[in-house]
Scaffold this active site. Sequence first.
Site, PDB file in Angstrom:
ATOM      1  N   ASN A  64       0.934   0.387   5.806  1.00  9.55           N
ATOM      2  CA  ASN A  64       1.495  -0.421   4.723  1.00  9.55           C
ATOM      3  C   ASN A  64       2.243  -1.583   5.350  1.00  9.55           C
ATOM      4  OD1 ASN A  64       4.334  -0.013   2.472  1.00  9.55           O
ATOM      5  ND2 ASN A  64       2.678  -1.475   2.365  1.00  9.55           N
ATOM      6  N   GLY A  65       1.894  -2.795   4.949  1.00  7.01           N
ATOM      7  CA  GLY A  65       2.556  -3.977   5.486  1.00  7.01           C
ATOM      8  C   GLY A  65       1.538  -5.032   5.842  1.00  7.01           C
ATOM      9  N   ASP A 101      11.873  -9.542 -18.016  1.00  3.54           N
ATOM     10  CA  ASP A 101      10.913  -9.056 -17.022  1.00  3.54           C
ATOM     11  C   ASP A 101      11.632  -8.882 -15.689  1.00  3.54           C
ATOM     12  OD1 ASP A 101       8.552  -8.060 -16.103  1.00  3.54           O
ATOM     13  OD2 ASP A 101       7.341  -9.776 -16.695  1.00  3.54           O
ATOM     14  N   GLY A 124      -0.901   0.608  -4.840  1.00  2.00           N
ATOM     15  CA  GLY A 124      -2.205   0.054  -4.476  1.00  2.00           C
ATOM     16  C   GLY A 124      -3.276   0.655  -5.350  1.00  2.00           C
ATOM     17  N   TYR A 134      10.356  -4.659  -7.967  1.00  2.72           N
ATOM     18  CA  TYR A 134       9.092  -4.370  -8.646  1.00  2.72           C
ATOM     19  C   TYR A 134       8.295  -3.216  -8.072  1.00  2.72           C
ATOM     20  CZ  TYR A 134       4.111  -5.037  -9.752  1.00  2.72           C
ATOM     21  OH  TYR A 134       2.791  -4.839 -10.104  1.00  2.72           O
ATOM     22  N   CYS A 148       0.856  -1.181   0.000  1.00  2.00           N
ATOM     23  CA  CYS A 148       0.000   0.000   0.000  1.00  2.00           C
ATOM     24  C   CYS A 148       0.892   1.231   0.000  1.00  2.00           C
ATOM     25  CB  CYS A 148      -0.870   0.045   1.242  1.00  2.00           C
ATOM     26  SG  CYS A 148      -1.968  -1.362   1.380  1.00  2.00           S
ATOM     27  N   THR A 206       7.946  -2.191 -15.614  1.00  6.43           N
ATOM     28  CA  THR A 206       8.988  -2.151 -14.595  1.00  6.43           C
ATOM     29  C   THR A 206      10.341  -2.671 -15.069  1.00  6.43           C
ATOM     30  OG1 THR A 206       7.306  -2.237 -12.888  1.00  6.43           O
ATOM     31  CG2 THR A 206       9.509  -2.871 -12.213  1.00  6.43           C
TER      32      THR A 206
HETATM   33  O1  LIG Z   1       4.255 -13.511 -13.204  1.00  5.42           O
HETATM   34  P1  LIG Z   1       3.173 -12.528 -12.942  1.00  5.42           P
HETATM   35  O2  LIG Z   1       2.210 -13.061 -11.919  1.00  5.42           O
HETATM   36  O3  LIG Z   1       2.495 -12.071 -14.181  1.00  5.42           O
HETATM   37  O4  LIG Z   1       3.805 -11.265 -12.208  1.00  5.42           O
HETATM   38  C1  LIG Z   1       4.957 -10.604 -12.637  1.00  5.42           C
HETATM   39  C2  LIG Z   1       4.635  -9.488 -13.590  1.00  5.42           C
HETATM   40  O5  LIG Z   1       3.719  -8.550 -12.971  1.00  5.42           O
HETATM   41  C3  LIG Z   1       4.331  -7.281 -12.854  1.00  5.42           C
HETATM   42  O6  LIG Z   1       3.913  -6.414 -13.888  1.00  5.42           O
HETATM   43  P2  LIG Z   1       2.691  -5.388 -13.748  1.00  5.42           P
HETATM   44  O7  LIG Z   1       1.856  -5.459 -14.959  1.00  5.42           O
HETATM   45  O8  LIG Z   1       1.970  -5.613 -12.459  1.00  5.42           O
HETATM   46  O9  LIG Z   1       3.327  -3.947 -13.588  1.00  5.42           O
HETATM   47  P3  LIG Z   1       4.374  -3.095 -14.456  1.00  5.42           P
HETATM   48  O10 LIG Z   1       3.601  -2.425 -15.562  1.00  5.42           O
HETATM   49  O11 LIG Z   1       4.908  -2.109 -13.470  1.00  5.42           O
HETATM   50  O12 LIG Z   1       5.444  -3.977 -14.983  1.00  5.42           O
HETATM   51  C4  LIG Z   1       5.810  -7.538 -12.977  1.00  5.42           C
HETATM   52  O13 LIG Z   1       6.476  -6.400 -13.500  1.00  5.42           O
HETATM   53  C5  LIG Z   1       5.862  -8.687 -13.943  1.00  5.42           C
HETATM   54  O14 LIG Z   1       5.739  -8.212 -15.265  1.00  5.42           O
HETATM   55  N1  LIG Z   2      -0.328  -4.060   1.058  1.00  2.78           N
HETATM   56  C1  LIG Z   2      -0.512  -3.512   2.225  1.00  2.78           C
HETATM   57  O1  LIG Z   2       0.321  -2.817   2.771  1.00  2.78           O
HETATM   58  C2  LIG Z   2      -1.834  -3.869   2.892  1.00  2.78           C
HETATM   59  C3  LIG Z   2      -2.139  -3.240   4.218  1.00  2.78           C
HETATM   60  C4  LIG Z   2      -3.160  -4.061   4.995  1.00  2.78           C
HETATM   61  N2  LIG Z   2      -2.567  -5.323   5.397  1.00  2.78           N
HETATM   62  C5  LIG Z   2      -4.408  -4.290   4.161  1.00  2.78           C
HETATM   63  O2  LIG Z   2      -4.641  -5.380   3.711  1.00  2.78           O
HETATM   64  O3  LIG Z   2      -5.153  -3.364   3.935  1.00  2.78           O
HETATM   65 MG   LIG Z   3       5.526  -6.034 -15.405  1.00  2.00          MG
END
Ligand SMILES: O=P(O)(O)OC[C@H]1O[C@H](OP(=O)(O)OP(=O)(O)O)[C@H](O)[C@@H]1O
Ligand SMILES: NC(=O)CC[C@H](N)C(=O)O
Ligand SMILES: [Mg+2]
Length: 502
Positions: free
Chosen positions: A101-102, A365, A28, A257, A2, A303
């Site tokens: 967050n956490g 990736d 988030g 990530y 989050c 990413t």
């Molecule tokens: O193996 P998976 O379960 O698919 O997860 C990994 C992928 O998900 C994320 O991308 P995402 O689309 O969330 O965000 P990004 O646009 O920042 O890369 C991450 O960068 C990988 O591409």
């Molecule tokens: N990803 C998070 O930091 C989540 C915060 C909290 N555990 C929730 O579920 O809302």
């Molecule tokens: Mg990605």
Amino acid sequence: MCGIAAIVSHQNVNQDLYDALTVLQHRGQDAAGIMTCEGSRFCLRKDNGLTRDVFSTSQMMKLRGNMGIAHVRYPTAGCTSSAEAQPFYVNSPFGLALAHNGNLTNTEQLKKELYVEDQRHINTDSDSEILLNVFAHELQELRKLRITPDDVFAAVSQVHKRCRGAYAVVIMIAGFGILAFRDPNGIRPVVFGERKTEGGTDLMIASESVALDVLDFEMIRDIEPGEAIFIEANGKLHSKQCAVQVDHCPCIFEYVYFARPDSIIDDISVYKARLRMGDKLAAKIMREWPDHDIDVVIPIPDTSRTSALQMANKLGVKFREGFIKNRYIGRTFIMPGQQMRKKSVRQKLNAIGLEFEGKNVLLVDDSIVRGTTSEQIIQMARDAGAKKVYLASAAPPVRYPNVYGIDMPAAHELIAHNRSEEEICAAIGADKLIYQDLDDLVAAVRRGNKDIKHFDTSCFSQQYVTGDIDDAYLQRIEELRNDDAQTKRSTENLIVEMQNSA
Ligand SMILES: O=P(O)(O)OC[C@H]1O[C@H](OP(=O)(O)OP(=O)(O)O)[C@H](O)[C@@H]1O
Ligand SMILES: NC(=O)CC[C@H](N)C(=O)O
Ligand SMILES: [Mg+2]
């Protein structure tokens, strides 16, 4: 993951908090909320959705006051109901609101204690509501009508004694000020900074430094593991180490990530860490596959771009943008439910045929978690005419659940769980798969700050830094939080709206 933010200012904070949430949106996408304080009265707006959808102009105007806290949610406990959107509120003592967050790892025990011993009511399955009530109880135990920053810090010390897991937290105390603290392992990031204005100095706390940058705040520093800072409503800043024992182990997945590349976490530039991940991965290819036949390096947006570019440079191979990302689709990994994640990959990414036709492509990736992205993207590369499709991951195989704020609780949902690298390669349909080694990943990140001796690498190594995670715990959260169980729970959940402006 989050995103949290808090501001104590000399003017209304509603717009600044809104802007902070849009900058932290990548942490988030499920829910957003802002709570401000005017005098001793709280104003709250929170709901499911992206920041831009949750707040209308009229709601924003009602969020009056010179201090406030804000949250964007990616659920890791409870369900996706808007009843669990944050900030959470309790009225006693003083009026408290929290954004977290956490993820706590001893929620069951705490919930029992809160009910039986502290006589506090918990209305949702969110661990954050529990955390707020533990703090509230400890502050109440001081039995004071007027509290000082030292009283607040004493309550934080008690929280550290009772709570396990990951928590980067902001708490607003009505009419008094804003508190922020970080668990003794400093697993989740949180920084603070200041902005000089004509009216005086404003102070801001945020999950990532990028939020300070965008709002023209100068970063002061990270909050230390176990440390708490308290900003009085008049802007006076206090800080104190509240944990007896600290062992700094930030989550390495932030660098892989979660965080934005333009953030600096614990003195390490996320961008530079990702460049170094690219260096290390290229070195591994040159070492283990010196006669490779890669024609072109193509990142899987978004990413992985930083590492992929560096890899191409190191390998001396062309870098090409073979996939174009639809800028209106969010991050797929943090979406709830496998069906939605799967559909979104195709909506989000499209191949440029001429970059693939007849070529041996190395797709890069940042990580492969459930394999949702790689499976589809490899097929798209083949459909676009690639001769060979290789895949490199800037992180090692994700084989174990994360219990500290990343929603990967079910080992069987992870494509690398109980599979060898050859088997993963076959499962996603690649011609070759190259993973970063864990030692290389740690070295790539750690080079930015040698004072950090360890990172939380549990999803790669099965070593949980809080020392309280056993098989029985993992089994329980797998049953509770696998995709099917979560879908069922979010439709069953009863929404009780309280103090939410319409
Ligand atoms: O193996 P998976 O379960 O698919 O997860 C990994 C992928 O998900 C994320 O991308 P995402 O689309 O969330 O965000 P990004 O646009 O920042 O890369 C991450 O960068 C990988 O591409
Ligand atoms: N990803 C998070 O930091 C989540 C915060 C909290 N555990 C929730 O579920 O809302
Ligand atoms: Mg990605």
